[in-house]
Design an enzyme around this catalytic site. Structure first.
Site, PDB file in Angstrom:
ATOM      1  CE1 TYR A 123      -3.449  -2.678   0.294  1.00 35.78           C
ATOM      2  CE2 TYR A 123      -2.814  -2.977   2.591  1.00 35.78           C
ATOM      3  CZ  TYR A 123      -3.546  -3.373   1.494  1.00 35.78           C
ATOM      4  OH  TYR A 123      -4.371  -4.462   1.579  1.00 35.78           O
ATOM      5  CB  SER A 124       0.771   4.173   0.914  1.00 34.54           C
ATOM      6  OG  SER A 124       0.853   5.571   0.925  1.00 34.54           O
TER       7      SER A 124
END
Length: 343
Positions: A123-124
């Protein structure tokens, strides 16, 4: 992807760190390791991501961009490596350094095959790294995405007041006191922080669009959401669904004429032999409790032997009786080497 500077991770006491560290094996000079079939460098990218390496990153479940860069660079220079596999399980992390690392990985695509696997989360900032690889894979339950930027400000002024504490800040420069946690955020500092978040978000969106060959509008439309399994493939954030071990076992590095079934069968057989040898070494060293730890961490036979010798050397210092192994056996030699290291 966060922009907390410094990253807001509570550090444990050094006493607790020392206690925890004493229970963990120490892997010397371990950067990446091979798993059969040969030719794969596995780069582990786990936990919260930071720019710089710190002494207790491995204990706090953190990985630095500096370490990732160094390990990938080593794999690129290693002629025995054909594929670099980014094994990612991370919620994201610090903005500082991630764009430079992503650009480095993206520029290295043509030098060697670089693959990323969300095992289980990317994620991210972790997805910024994954997307820079040639291909991105997810399992049926793993996720990718969170293409966004977040910043936070803690206003603890009312807490201070209840505690009978009043802070007085003396500063020069009208913006020097921005984001002071002991005062409410002003409209000016809020606007300034929003502009920085927007700037970084634009950089992030453009990075993913370039890496994945998608439009900026397509990336914006994800609204920093999380996407799992087939859905991640459907929207273009991943290229296929597989697992870490499926990829390893299907890696064609020894012979292009071998069938997939032959590769899988050979991979499992080699893996089984390594596991059995690690079990034997742990039992011979009177440390069966290390078996599960070694298997979980995916260490090689050589790495397991190295760690066991270090631990045996430590026990020798304490004058413990190590084993009743017959003389002149390989295990006896192993213990003698361990003893010599303890001098």
């Amino acid at each position: 992807m966060w922009i907390n500077k410094p990253i807001m991770v509570e550090r444990r006491s050094f006493e607790l760190l020392s206690l925890y560290n004493s229970k963990q094996p120490i892997f010397k000079n371990l950067k990446y390791f091979h798993i059969n079939p040969k030719g794969i460098a596995i780069i582990r990218i786990y936990g919260v991501l930071t720019k710089k390496t710190e002494a207790f990153d491995h204990i706090l479940d953190m990985t630095s961009y500096e370490n990732i860069h160094e390990e990938i660079e080593s794999a690129l220079e290693d002629k025995s490596i054909e594929t670099i596999l980014l094994d990612i399980d991370s919620p994201g992390g610090e903005v500082n350094g991630v764009f430079d690392l992503a650009d480095f990985i993206y520029s290295a695509r043509g030098k060697k095959r670089i693959i990323a696997i969300a095992n289980d989360d990317a994620y991210s900032a972790a997805y910024a790294i994954a997307s820079s690889a040639e291909k991105v894979f997810v399992s049926r339950t793993s996720g990718v995405g969170s293409i966004g930027v977040i910043a936070s400000h803690i206003d603890q002024s009312r807490f201070d007041e209840k505690q009978g504490i009043k802070y007085t800040t003396i500063f020069a420069g009208s913006r020097k006191n921005d984001l002071n946690p002991h005062e409410p955020m002003t409209s000016e500092s809020l606007g300034s922080l929003q502009k920085e978040v927007d700037r970084l978000y634009e950089m992030f969106v453009q990075l993913i669009a370039r890496n994945r060959g998608l439009s900026i509008e397509k990336i914006r439309s994800t609204e920093a959401g999380l996407y799992f399994g087939e859905k991640a493939v459907e929207i273009g954030l991943a290229d296929g669904v597989t697992t870490f071990f499926e990829f390893i076992n299907n890696h064609k590095s020894r012979s292009v004429s071998m069938t997939t079934d032959e590769l899988i069968e050979e991979g499992y057989e080699n893996f089984r032999r390594e596991i059995l040898e690690i079990i034997r070494l742990c039992n011979v060293s009177k440390m069966p409790e290390k078996i599960g730890e070694f298997i979980e961490q995916g260490v090689s036979i050589e790495q397991a032997r190295e760690v066991l010798m270090e631990l045996l050397a430590e026990r020798t210092k304490k004058t413990e009786i190590l084993s009743a192994i017959p003389q002149n056996s390989p295990e006896d030699l192993m213990i003698q080497v361990a003893k010599s290291r303890g001098i």
